[in-house]
Design a protein around this motif. Sequence first.
Motif, short mmCIF file in Angstrom:
data_model
loop_
_atom_site.label_atom_id
_atom_site.label_comp_id
_atom_site.label_asym_id
_atom_site.label_seq_id
_atom_site.Cartn_x
_atom_site.Cartn_y
_atom_site.Cartn_z
N TYR A 139 0.83 -1.20 0.00
CA TYR A 139 0.00 0.00 0.00
C TYR A 139 0.87 1.26 0.00
N GLN A 140 0.27 2.31 -0.49
CA GLN A 140 0.90 3.64 -0.40
C GLN A 140 -0.07 4.56 0.34
N HIS A 141 0.46 5.30 1.28
CA HIS A 141 -0.40 6.18 2.09
C HIS A 141 -0.15 7.64 1.73
N SER A 142 -1.25 8.35 1.61
CA SER A 142 -1.16 9.80 1.41
C SER A 142 -2.21 10.46 2.29
N ASP A 143 -1.98 11.71 2.63
CA ASP A 143 -2.90 12.42 3.51
C ASP A 143 -4.25 12.67 2.84
N GLY A 191 -5.53 8.53 1.61
CA GLY A 191 -5.37 7.43 2.57
C GLY A 191 -4.58 6.28 1.96
N LEU A 192 -4.92 5.05 2.30
CA LEU A 192 -4.20 3.88 1.78
C LEU A 192 -4.65 3.57 0.36
N ARG A 193 -3.68 3.28 -0.50
CA ARG A 193 -3.99 2.91 -1.88
C ARG A 193 -3.12 1.72 -2.26
#
Length: 550
Positions: free
Chosen positions: A12-16, A19-21
């Motif tokens: 997963y990749q998290h961004s503000d 969220g989780l992708r």
Amino acid sequence: MRLDFDGHLRIYQHSDTTGLRVIVDLITEDLGDCQYPLKCGEYGVCKADQYCSCPEGEDGVQYFQTDHGCSRITPLSCEPSLHHLLEVKNATYFNTIDSDAAYPGIKDMDMCKQACLQNCSCGGAFFRYENNVSDGYCFMPSKILSIREGHIPNYNFTSATFIKVQINFVAPSLSSGDGANIAAIVVGASIVPLITFCLVVVTILATLRRTSTVEEGEDYTIDQVPGMPVKFLYEDLRVATEDFKERVGSGGFGSVFKGLLADGTRIAVKRLDRIEQGMREFLAEVKTIGSLHHFNLVRLIGFCAEKSNRLLVFEYMCNGSLDNWIFYGCQRHCLDWETRKRIILDIAKGLAYLHEECRHRIVHLDIKPQNILLDENFNAKVSDFGLSELIGRDESQVFTTMRGTPGYLAPEWSQPKVTVKVDIYSFGIVLLEIVTGRRNVDCTREESNSQMLRVLQKKAEEERLIEIVENLEEMKDHGEVVRMIRIGAWCLQDDPTRRPPMSVVVKVLEGVMEVDSNIIYKFIHAMTSTSPSDDKVCTEPEASVLSNPR
């Protein structure tokens, strides 16, 4: 990276903002969605379009029904003549789950199929080879999950898949064009009673003659197929043991001798002296034990049944039985904490296999340190199936008489019906003996301190469980030790329904699950007064019929 609830391993990749992708689904990326073991459930066939189906016979004959996967319409019996191997065309099974499924001694496809047919625990066989069908690898998993249609990407082997099914006998129907044969059938039917009577008489006479012959020394045989016990000649075992020279164990039913086969294999030969069962029952027991294949069970290599000679040949366990290694104060060498933990897990895995993974549930009935053997690497293996009972999959209990060893008997042995929970109780006692380094009953101690369960109950009331352990200074992680004691106490609950199944015990030991928080530290056996004059409790436990194949 996260292992999700559906079994997918994803990055997963998290961004503000989002969220989780999911960036990548690792196994699906390389092998496809059908490679997940639970995609289509047990025996389910996963097709390229991710459609799930059940294995079918020729002309669409149905052997399975859909039930959260696929279940057999007709359950398997243990009679090889009623079995048939259903080939699933263009299918593979990527075995990454069951490390005990491989049979390295079987290189030929036909031998692999025959081994499965003769093994009651086998639900299917998978054979892989590269160029030569007589030089491949045979796998018989204890549990068959999803089967994949097509080849596994990035692998160049050829795979053959065979699922065991029960043969269904269907009487042929009489078509409308068979009217001319009706008269012949009627005439034939009138002769049938006479023929039947003659056959019955002949059968009875043949049976009586065969019984008489057996009493004079004729031997039954077990079909010799790969994976089943080998029949040895008595003379060969006499030579292998140098005329039964080196005794390494003994019990109420015979002695165990160290031996060496011609090919260099070290063996332990159990010579049975007190035999109450007949030859047919003895061979049936050998066949049952020989069909069990698990790393944490002592392997039965073969047997000898020549007239009055009954011998069992086991793999040799060079470090002997567990009781020689775990008790402080009476041995020169004791095991360290890490080895003790690993041994407890090994025992739990062996019992989980017997209770939950075999075709029949097998209740061992005599779990104790003397029946846990250690190999050169101190891997623990359960031995002695002489007192065992089989329980059908659709049954939960068995009627039997009291058996086992005092000190390891569950409270419900006062009743004629027992379940696998009696083994779980015995396992709890053994676990505590391993953890604490003391015997469950030790008449060399003061009476108030001679019974481990009584001490455990007292320390639990005082909230000082750790103090039950001998040589506590050797334990680095006291929290881990207390957790292990709580697992043992969980297995010792007076109410059998409160004891966990062995598969749950394995998960708790592996840290996947937590210990029950509502353990009751009141034990019936702890209430029983034990005095040094009680010979039944204070004497060394006696081995039983197949015990201690060291």
